[in-house]
Design an enzyme around this catalytic site. Structure first.
Site, PDB file in Angstrom:
ATOM      1  CD  GLU A 198      72.313  64.256  23.196  1.00 34.91           C
ATOM      2  OE1 GLU A 198      73.115  63.692  23.946  1.00 34.91           O
ATOM      3  OE2 GLU A 198      72.466  64.304  21.961  1.00 34.91           O
ATOM      4  CD  GLU A 385      74.030  68.529  20.808  1.00 34.44           C
ATOM      5  OE1 GLU A 385      74.619  67.452  20.555  1.00 34.44           O
ATOM      6  OE2 GLU A 385      73.773  68.913  21.954  1.00 34.44           O
TER       7      GLU A 385
HETATM    8  P1  P53 Z   1      80.755  63.852  21.521  1.00 34.42           P
HETATM    9  C1  P53 Z   1      76.369  60.322  22.566  1.00 34.42           C
HETATM   10  C2  P53 Z   1      75.621  60.081  21.429  1.00 34.42           C
HETATM   11  C3  P53 Z   1      74.975  61.119  20.801  1.00 34.42           C
HETATM   12  C4  P53 Z   1      75.058  62.406  21.335  1.00 34.42           C
HETATM   13  O1  P53 Z   1      79.199  64.011  21.253  1.00 34.42           O
HETATM   14  C5  P53 Z   1      75.780  62.625  22.490  1.00 34.42           C
HETATM   15  C6  P53 Z   1      76.432  61.598  23.119  1.00 34.42           C
HETATM   16  C7  P53 Z   1      77.217  61.829  24.366  1.00 34.42           C
HETATM   17  O2  P53 Z   1      78.573  61.822  24.080  1.00 34.42           O
HETATM   18  O3  P53 Z   1      75.870  63.831  23.095  1.00 34.42           O
HETATM   19  C8  P53 Z   1      75.658  65.041  22.420  1.00 34.42           C
HETATM   20  O4  P53 Z   1      81.207  65.102  22.166  1.00 34.42           O
HETATM   21  C9  P53 Z   1      75.757  66.098  23.483  1.00 34.42           C
HETATM   22  C10 P53 Z   1      76.955  66.989  23.340  1.00 34.42           C
HETATM   23  C11 P53 Z   1      78.090  66.224  22.702  1.00 34.42           C
HETATM   24  C12 P53 Z   1      77.664  65.844  21.302  1.00 34.42           C
HETATM   25  O5  P53 Z   1      76.501  65.067  21.323  1.00 34.42           O
HETATM   26  O6  P53 Z   1      80.856  62.671  22.415  1.00 34.42           O
HETATM   27  O7  P53 Z   1      74.586  66.870  23.626  1.00 34.42           O
HETATM   28  O8  P53 Z   1      77.270  67.512  24.605  1.00 34.42           O
HETATM   29  O9  P53 Z   1      79.289  66.931  22.673  1.00 34.42           O
HETATM   30  C13 P53 Z   1      78.720  65.098  20.518  1.00 34.42           C
HETATM   31  O10 P53 Z   1      81.386  63.654  20.190  1.00 34.42           O
END
Ligand code: P53
Length: 487
Positions: A198, A385
């Site tokens: 990201e 993801e």
């Molecule tokens: P969490 C924010 C918005 C979209 C993706 O996020 C993001 C974030 C940062 O929090 O990060 C990605 O755990 C990231 C992962 C993360 C996942 O999204 O806040 O690549 O490390 O765990 C989900 O729910």
């Protein structure tokens, strides 16, 4: 069949969110080791000692270490990433479960500070190299292709203290040393790599009204990462021409809230700044035309050399890989109907529903994103993801009925299938947090994503025992039927 036989079905995790073992076998610290837990409404805090020797903490988001301060771990704070879900000691059991689900690919990251604890050692840490060799070998033996993120928000903490958060050109050479080590070490074991997780978060989560200084730093930080990424692509191809190396963009589908031309233009600038700026540099090897405008808006003057621009040209990625969780409505109009929740921004889109953490649920936005991006770059795509952070309830008999998660995945897979039918070259799908782990945004365990439940809780308790949720059996069926059986 909409999904080809060699489609990479799988799941994804990141080192700092799952491994635990933060100070084991010579590992150095990273920012997450000095970051506390938060909640949906309270930020995670970074702990440090200020120049006068006082214990301090500041919100993680937008954090900058004050002059003369140094990071520190305090006895009276809880740091959820220290234990993670102890993947470090459970990886065999976990990989066996992934194999049982029929995984074709597993995305995980290497913790830089396991390999170079302070970032500046001459020689890598052998115990760190051994750990990942064991994990990759276990995956290969299970018939699962590893997809490795080289950097998942985890710069060695010593470097951050010395050189700021990617604010020094030195980072490029240090990252080069690190990637050269791992490309050589895992040649033949790992073929798919991502340079920076990201990468666009630095700019797309910067508030629109941030100071010129904040913009200056964000664009400089990004420039050094772009060059480092381009160097990694070249080095990776040189060491093994079989290597496939991707960018990793936080994919958000932006919509204008109204048809006011001002909103349409604002929406376009969101795409440019938040999404295309990074994708264009990494896929096309040069800064896009609108860069001039973006830099001018904030009086940005960057340290960029002719050599850097050459590197960018030579180091374009092989595939466009991205995360997708949500869309976002934007407007220039005054609108107080904002969405509350950690890391969620923008105004409420009246046509969508929101997760308990305020993220807009929008499977159609994924199809939109896939088609738009494929048209722009014509490179193979992977969704690396996608998932639903939700509260899970463990029933008396130990079962977990996570129908909401199944529904979420079903809808997103259906939209991916449509994009493929329309000609998009989508080659893989690794769902986020296929096994429960620590949330990056909030540091919570209870924001769960997994098909596999882990008995670990926000107060630090839990047996770390693994169990299967209903979605485990569902995803297994999806993979076995190559995405045909989504019931
Ligand atoms: P969490 C924010 C918005 C979209 C993706 O996020 C993001 C974030 C940062 O929090 O990060 C990605 O755990 C990231 C992962 C993360 C996942 O999204 O806040 O690549 O490390 O765990 C989900 O729910």
């Amino acid at each position: 069949m909409k999904f080809s036989e060699d489609f990479y079905w799988g799941g994804a995790v990141a080192a700092n969110q799952c491994e635990g073992a933060w100070n084991v076998d010579g590992r150095g610290m990273a920012r997450t080791d000095v970051t506390t837990g938060g909640t949906v409404n309270t930020p995670r805090m970074v702990t440090f000692i200020d120049k006068d020797g006082n214990k301090q903490k500041l919100p993680n988001h937008g954090f900058k270490l004050p002059e003369g301060a140094h990071f520190a771990v305090f006895d009276d704070e809880l740091y959820p990433n220290h234990d993670g879900i102890d993947f470090y000691h459970h990886y065999k059991e976990d990989i066996a479960l992934l194999k049982e689900m029929g995984f074709k690919m597993f995305r995980l990251s290497i913790s830089w500070s396991r390999i170079y604890p302070t970032g500046e050692e001459e020689k890598p840490n052998q115990a760190g190299l051994d750990f990942y060799r064991n994990v990759f070998t276990e995956l290969r033996n299970a018939g699962i292709e590893p997809l490795v993120s080289i950097w998942h928000f985890d710069t060695p903490l010593v470097l951050e203290e010395k050189y700021g958060d990617w604010l020094d050109r030195k980072y490029i050479a240090l990252y080069e040393k690190y990637v050269t080590t791992i490309f050589n070490e895992y040649k033949g074991l790992v073929k798919y790599w991502l340079t920076f997780n990201e990468i666009n978060n630095t700019i797309n989560f910067l508030p629109d009204d941030a100071s010129d200084e904040a913009y200056q730093e964000a664009y400089q930080h990004l420039h050094y990462q772009f060059v480092a990424s381009a160097r990694a692509v070249q080095i990776g191809h040189q060491i093994d021409p079989e290597n496939k190396i991707g960018c990793m963009i936080c994919g958000i589908t932006y919509y204008p809230l109204t048809s006011d031309p001002e909103d349409i233009l604002f929406n376009r600038s969101k795409w440019e700044k938040g999404i295309f700026y990074c994708g264009d540099v990494q896929c096309k090897g040069k800064y896009p035309t609108f860069t001039k405008r973006l830099w001018k808006e904030h009086n940005v003057q960057l340290d960029i050399t002719e050599q850097d621009l050459e590197e960018l040209k030579k180091g374009t990625v092989d595939m466009y890989t991205f995360s997708y969780y949500m869309s976002q409505a934007v407007t220039t109009h005054k609108n107080d109907d904002t969405v509350s929740g950690n890391m969620s921004f923008g105004v409420r889109n009246p046509y969508l529903e929101y997760s308990d953490w305020g993220w807009a649920l929008d499977p159609k936005g994924l199809k939109y994103y896939l088609e738009m991006i494929y048209d722009r770059y014509e490179k193979p795509l992977m969704v690396v993801e996608n998932g639903l952070g939700a509260y899970d309830t463990v029933e008396e008999d130990g079962s977990i009925h996570d129908n909401y998660r199944i529904e979420y995945y079903r809808a997103h897979i259906e939209e991916m299938a449509k994009a493929i039918e329309n000609g998009v070259d989508l080659i893989g799908y690794t769902t986020w947090g296929c096994i429960d782990l620590v949330s990056a945004g909030t540091g919570e365990m209870r924001k769960r994503y997994g098909f596999i439940y882990v008995d670990k809780h926000d107060d630090g308790t839990g047996t770390m025992a693994r169990s299967k949720k209903d979605s485990f059996y569902w995803y297994k069926k999806v993979i076995a039927s190559q995405g045909e059986d989504l019931d």
